[in-house]
Design an enzyme around this catalytic site. Structure first.
Site, PDB file in Angstrom:
ATOM      1  N   LYS A   1       0.856  -1.207   0.000  1.00  0.00           N
ATOM      2  CA  LYS A   1       0.000   0.000   0.000  1.00  0.00           C
ATOM      3  C   LYS A   1       0.887   1.251   0.000  1.00  0.00           C
ATOM      4  CE  LYS A   1      -1.809   1.656   4.017  1.00  0.00           C
ATOM      5  NZ  LYS A   1      -1.469   3.063   4.290  1.00  0.00           N
ATOM      6  N   ASN A   2       1.893   1.269   0.893  1.00  0.00           N
ATOM      7  CA  ASN A   2       2.675   2.489   1.062  1.00  0.00           C
ATOM      8  C   ASN A   2       3.718   2.701  -0.019  1.00  0.00           C
ATOM      9  OD1 ASN A   2       1.072   3.046   3.199  1.00  0.00           O
ATOM     10  ND2 ASN A   2       2.568   2.515   4.775  1.00  0.00           N
TER      11      ASN A   2
ATOM     12  N   ARG B   1      -4.864  10.276   3.548  1.00  0.00           N
ATOM     13  CA  ARG B   1      -3.795  11.219   3.899  1.00  0.00           C
ATOM     14  C   ARG B   1      -2.810  11.373   2.747  1.00  0.00           C
ATOM     15  NH1 ARG B   1      -0.780  14.010   7.212  1.00  0.00           N
ATOM     16  NH2 ARG B   1       1.484  13.811   6.953  1.00  0.00           N
TER      17      ARG B   1
ATOM     18  N   CYS C   1      -5.553   8.435   9.106  1.00  0.00           N
ATOM     19  CA  CYS C   1      -5.779   7.743  10.379  1.00  0.00           C
ATOM     20  C   CYS C   1      -5.775   8.722  11.555  1.00  0.00           C
ATOM     21  CB  CYS C   1      -4.631   6.780  10.614  1.00  0.00           C
ATOM     22  SG  CYS C   1      -5.137   5.106  10.362  1.00  0.00           S
TER      23      CYS C   1
ATOM     24  N   ARG D   1      -0.642  14.511  12.622  1.00  0.00           N
ATOM     25  CA  ARG D   1      -0.223  14.370  11.213  1.00  0.00           C
ATOM     26  C   ARG D   1       0.058  15.734  10.563  1.00  0.00           C
ATOM     27  NH1 ARG D   1      -1.668   9.099   9.658  1.00  0.00           N
ATOM     28  NH2 ARG D   1       0.157   9.232   8.304  1.00  0.00           N
ATOM     29  N   PRO D   2       0.971  16.513  11.124  1.00  0.00           N
ATOM     30  CA  PRO D   2       1.277  17.828  10.531  1.00  0.00           C
ATOM     31  C   PRO D   2       1.881  17.699   9.137  1.00  0.00           C
ATOM     32  CG  PRO D   2       2.890  17.260  12.203  1.00  0.00           C
ATOM     33  CD  PRO D   2       1.827  16.201  12.261  1.00  0.00           C
ATOM     34  N   ILE D   3       1.888  18.781   8.384  1.00  0.00           N
ATOM     35  CA  ILE D   3       2.476  18.754   7.031  1.00  0.00           C
ATOM     36  C   ILE D   3       3.540  19.853   6.881  1.00  0.00           C
ATOM     37  CG2 ILE D   3       0.415  17.761   5.926  1.00  0.00           C
ATOM     38  CD1 ILE D   3      -0.238  20.635   4.932  1.00  0.00           C
ATOM     39  N   ASP D   4       4.042  20.356   8.009  1.00  0.00           N
ATOM     40  CA  ASP D   4       5.019  21.450   7.953  1.00  0.00           C
ATOM     41  C   ASP D   4       6.289  21.084   7.187  1.00  0.00           C
ATOM     42  OD1 ASP D   4       5.242  19.714  10.304  1.00  0.00           O
ATOM     43  OD2 ASP D   4       7.022  20.882  10.757  1.00  0.00           O
ATOM     44  N   LEU D   5       6.728  19.832   7.269  1.00  0.00           N
ATOM     45  CA  LEU D   5       7.966  19.446   6.567  1.00  0.00           C
ATOM     46  C   LEU D   5       7.753  19.453   5.048  1.00  0.00           C
ATOM     47  CD1 LEU D   5       9.129  16.527   8.908  1.00  0.00           C
ATOM     48  CD2 LEU D   5       9.913  18.909   8.905  1.00  0.00           C
TER      49      LEU D   5
ATOM     50  N   ASP E   1       4.166   0.928  12.154  1.00  0.00           N
ATOM     51  CA  ASP E   1       2.971   0.292  11.570  1.00  0.00           C
ATOM     52  C   ASP E   1       2.788  -1.140  12.041  1.00  0.00           C
ATOM     53  OD1 ASP E   1       3.187   1.957   8.327  1.00  0.00           O
ATOM     54  OD2 ASP E   1       2.636   2.646  10.317  1.00  0.00           O
TER      55      ASP E   1
ATOM     56  N   ARG F   1      -8.537  -0.286   4.659  1.00  0.00           N
ATOM     57  CA  ARG F   1      -7.651   0.719   4.055  1.00  0.00           C
ATOM     58  C   ARG F   1      -6.293   0.106   3.720  1.00  0.00           C
ATOM     59  NH1 ARG F   1      -6.252   4.976   7.695  1.00  0.00           N
ATOM     60  NH2 ARG F   1      -5.021   5.585   5.893  1.00  0.00           N
TER      61      ARG F   1
HETATM   62  C1  EPZ Z   1       3.984   7.162   6.204  1.00  0.00           C
HETATM   63  O1  EPZ Z   1       3.156   8.189   6.751  1.00  0.00           O
HETATM   64  C2  EPZ Z   1       3.100   5.934   6.118  1.00  0.00           C
HETATM   65  N1  EPZ Z   1       1.975   6.189   5.219  1.00  0.00           N
HETATM   66  C3  EPZ Z   1       2.588   5.571   7.516  1.00  0.00           C
HETATM   67  O2  EPZ Z   1       1.825   4.382   7.392  1.00  0.00           O
HETATM   68  C4  EPZ Z   1       3.787   5.302   8.420  1.00  0.00           C
HETATM   69  O3  EPZ Z   1       3.335   5.035   9.728  1.00  0.00           O
HETATM   70  C5  EPZ Z   1       4.702   6.539   8.437  1.00  0.00           C
HETATM   71  O4  EPZ Z   1       5.088   6.875   7.077  1.00  0.00           O
HETATM   72  C6  EPZ Z   1       5.963   6.309   9.246  1.00  0.00           C
HETATM   73  O5  EPZ Z   1       6.662   5.217   8.747  1.00  0.00           O
HETATM   74  C7  EPZ Z   1       2.184   6.150   3.878  1.00  0.00           C
HETATM   75  O6  EPZ Z   1       3.285   5.889   3.406  1.00  0.00           O
HETATM   76  C8  EPZ Z   1       0.996   6.409   3.012  1.00  0.00           C
HETATM   77  P1  EPZ Z   1       5.922  10.595   8.244  1.00  0.00           P
HETATM   78  P2  EPZ Z   1       3.671   9.726   6.748  1.00  0.00           P
HETATM   79  O7  EPZ Z   1       5.784  11.854   7.491  1.00  0.00           O
HETATM   80  O8  EPZ Z   1       4.424  10.011   5.519  1.00  0.00           O
HETATM   81  C9  EPZ Z   1       6.005  13.834  11.669  1.00  0.00           C
HETATM   82  C10 EPZ Z   1      -0.031   2.980   7.697  1.00  0.00           C
HETATM   83  O9  EPZ Z   1      -0.490   2.460   8.725  1.00  0.00           O
HETATM   84  N2  EPZ Z   1       5.792  14.802  10.580  1.00  0.00           N
HETATM   85  O10 EPZ Z   1       7.151   9.756   8.062  1.00  0.00           O
HETATM   86  O11 EPZ Z   1       2.527  10.584   7.110  1.00  0.00           O
HETATM   87  C11 EPZ Z   1       4.760  12.997  11.930  1.00  0.00           C
HETATM   88  O12 EPZ Z   1       3.879  13.660  12.805  1.00  0.00           O
HETATM   89  C12 EPZ Z   1       0.419   4.426   7.721  1.00  0.00           C
HETATM   90  O13 EPZ Z   1       0.143   2.386   6.593  1.00  0.00           O
HETATM   91  C13 EPZ Z   1       5.889  16.169  10.881  1.00  0.00           C
HETATM   92  O14 EPZ Z   1       6.120  16.555  12.026  1.00  0.00           O
HETATM   93  O15 EPZ Z   1       4.669   9.669   7.998  1.00  0.00           O
HETATM   94  C14 EPZ Z   1       5.320  11.762  12.551  1.00  0.00           C
HETATM   95  O16 EPZ Z   1       5.579  11.991  13.929  1.00  0.00           O
HETATM   96  C15 EPZ Z   1       0.151   5.103   9.058  1.00  0.00           C
HETATM   97  N3  EPZ Z   1       5.698  17.066   9.877  1.00  0.00           N
HETATM   98  C16 EPZ Z   1       6.662  11.575  11.845  1.00  0.00           C
HETATM   99  O17 EPZ Z   1       6.976  12.854  11.261  1.00  0.00           O
HETATM  100  C17 EPZ Z   1       5.431  16.673   8.584  1.00  0.00           C
HETATM  101  O18 EPZ Z   1       5.295  17.551   7.699  1.00  0.00           O
HETATM  102  C18 EPZ Z   1       6.634  10.520  10.757  1.00  0.00           C
HETATM  103  O19 EPZ Z   1       5.701  10.925   9.797  1.00  0.00           O
HETATM  104  C19 EPZ Z   1       5.331  15.301   8.309  1.00  0.00           C
HETATM  105  C20 EPZ Z   1       5.528  14.374   9.317  1.00  0.00           C
END
Ligand code: EPZ
Length: 419
Positions: free
Chosen positions: A22-23, A92, A116, A121-125, A305, A397
């Site tokens: 999926k990912n 997302r 989820c 789930r911020p998007i600042d990065l 996960d 999902r």
């Molecule tokens: C991906 O989510 C996966 N989803 C998630 O899988 C997985 O848990 C996660 O990576 C971590 O491995 C998909 O690939 C579709 P991140 P993503 O950005 O990209 C913080 C599942 O169950 N962060 O690596 O959203 C965030 O809050 C799902 O299949 C910021 O602070 O994860 C978290 O603490 C759930 N600012 C950490 O980074 C940002 O702009 C990791 O998030 C983005 C993220």
């Protein structure tokens, strides 16, 4: 609404093929919009998140059709860069449509993403990284407006190795003249798969799997055929489920290296695990031993996960286990439901302490999110009596024909409709 109805106590024996990831599929679907032709994704797995992403591509004008297990995307037909909240609230991963839309149209207007309820789930990065490539961004009225008409190649340093932000920036850089470098990039296998997919269409992306990714700009991407990697979280879920009830299970179409952190933990618990090129075989006959400490980390650390699933395993393991969740602040929602089933768990902020009991008891429980939901299914496989897991739309999902696979291995599980 649908539920899973499970009779506990059956061991798991036999062989199942693991579905494509999926990912990996989600960013690949997003990236397909940059191709000025047709993309064929072989052996696609139609999780509901994937189906939602396909709807997003259709809303942009791209043509899609399914032939057997292959998904055919006519991305050259896409003509819009606007994604409304009807689509983004369901999935997302809509957030990493920003990069591909900017690459294709130099503009993007995307509603804030859903996903989820495992954290804010911020998007600042994502935003900070795109601004480093000179994208002009305005966030208003629940939308992210991006103007990329003056985008240029550059250097991005991620404060955290975010998977989605890494993928967004890789795709935003594909057509930028010159060289873009992403430092502190995520190293997940899905990042490497996205790089391989983009390069199959003619991109020049290098370094995925390490902390530094380099993108040399090209003029266009052409039609390609691609097959995504196996889903390491589905594979890990089945390995944990086997440890939960005992048995002898062989997984085909999986990459042991992607699950090394889990495999080493399950060996500590007493499982016998053999791996070969595309298979993992697990055998366990006794009650698993508790794993003293599990701490979730970015890849190659223990995956967040699989945290709910391994937490569930600890509830019936012999001893005490400490589980620390470092990635998402509210990924222990399964706690209350497992307590209903007789688990002995105490929560302390991001740490769970679990004292194993011999047997859980079947109950009526509610899936809180995708991975918490599948953790409750695993609990039901072991519990005494019957367990009903409700709100299984969360599970759909990220699991494609879960009950079929588990039935094939001998579990008594069926999908029922609840009015
Ligand atoms: C991906 O989510 C996966 N989803 C998630 O899988 C997985 O848990 C996660 O990576 C971590 O491995 C998909 O690939 C579709 P991140 P993503 O950005 O990209 C913080 C599942 O169950 N962060 O690596 O959203 C965030 O809050 C799902 O299949 C910021 O602070 O994860 C978290 O603490 C759930 N600012 C950490 O980074 C940002 O702009 C990791 O998030 C983005 C993220």
């Amino acid at each position: 609404m649908e539920s899973f109805y499970i009779k506990g106590g059956k061991k798991l024996n036999g062989e199942v093929e693991v579905s494509t990831s999926k990912n990996a599929l989600l960013p690949i679907l997003a990236g397909s919009i940059m191709c000025n032709g047709t993309v064929v994704l072989k052996n696609c797995s139609f999780y509901s998140d994937v189906n939602n992403m396909i709807s997003i591509l259709n809303s942009l004008g791209a043509g899609t059709k399914i032939e057997n297990r292959d998904l055919i995307i006519q991305s050259d037909l896409a003509s819009s860069y606007y994604i409304n909240e009807e689509f983004t609230k369901k999935v997302r991963s809509s957030i990493f449509m920003l990069g591909p839309l900017l690459s294709r149209f130099k503009m993007a207007k995307v509603a804030y993403p859903g996903g989820c309820n495992i954290g804010t789930r911020p998007i600042d990065l994502h935003i900070k990284g795109l601004k480093a490539l000179n994208v002009k961004i305005e966030e208003k009225h629940g939308y992210i407006y991006c103007d990329g008409r003056n985008m240029k190649a550059g250097i991005v340093h991620l404060d955290f190795p975010s998977v989605g932000a890494t993928e967004n920036l890789m795709m935003a850089s594909v057509f930028l003249n010159g060289t873009t470098t992403i430092y502190n990039a995520a190293k997940e296998p899905e990042i490497k798969d996205l790089q391989n997919f983009l390069n199959a269409m003619g991109a020049k992306v290098y370094g995925a799997g390490t902390g530094t990714i380099t993108v040399f700009g090209v003029d266009k991407l052409t039609s390609a055929e691609y097959c995504a990697i196996p889903d390491r979280i589905v594979a890990g879920t089945y390995l944990i489920a086997t440890c939960m009830v005992g048995g002898n299970v062989k997984l085909t179409n999986c990459v042991a290296e992607h699950n090394m952190a889990l495999i080493l933990k399950l060996k500590q618990a007493g499982a016998k695990i053999k791996t070969s090129k595309n298979n993992i075989e697990i055998k366990i006959s006794k009650r698993p031993k508790s794993i003293s400490k599990i701490e979730t980390q970015p890849y190659p650390g223990f995956p967040t996960d699989l945290q709910s699933q391994i937490l569930t395993l600890q509830t019936i393991s012999d001893g005490t286990s400490v589980i620390i969740e470092n990635l998402f602040e509210t990924r222990f929602k399964i706690f209350t439901e497992l307590k209903k089933m007789g688990a002995d768990i105490s929560l302390h902020d991001r740490m769970a302490i679990v004292n194993g009991v011999e047997m859980l008891s079947g109950a009526n429980v509610v899936a809180p999110d995708l991975r918490g939901g599948v953790g409750l299914v695993i609990a039901g496989l072991q519990a005494d009596g019957y367990t009903t897991v409700n709100d299984i739309y969360h599970i759909d999902r990220g699991y494609y024909c879960l009950e079929d696979d588990l039935q094939k291995l001998g579990a008594e599980i069926k999908r029922i409709k609840q009015n």
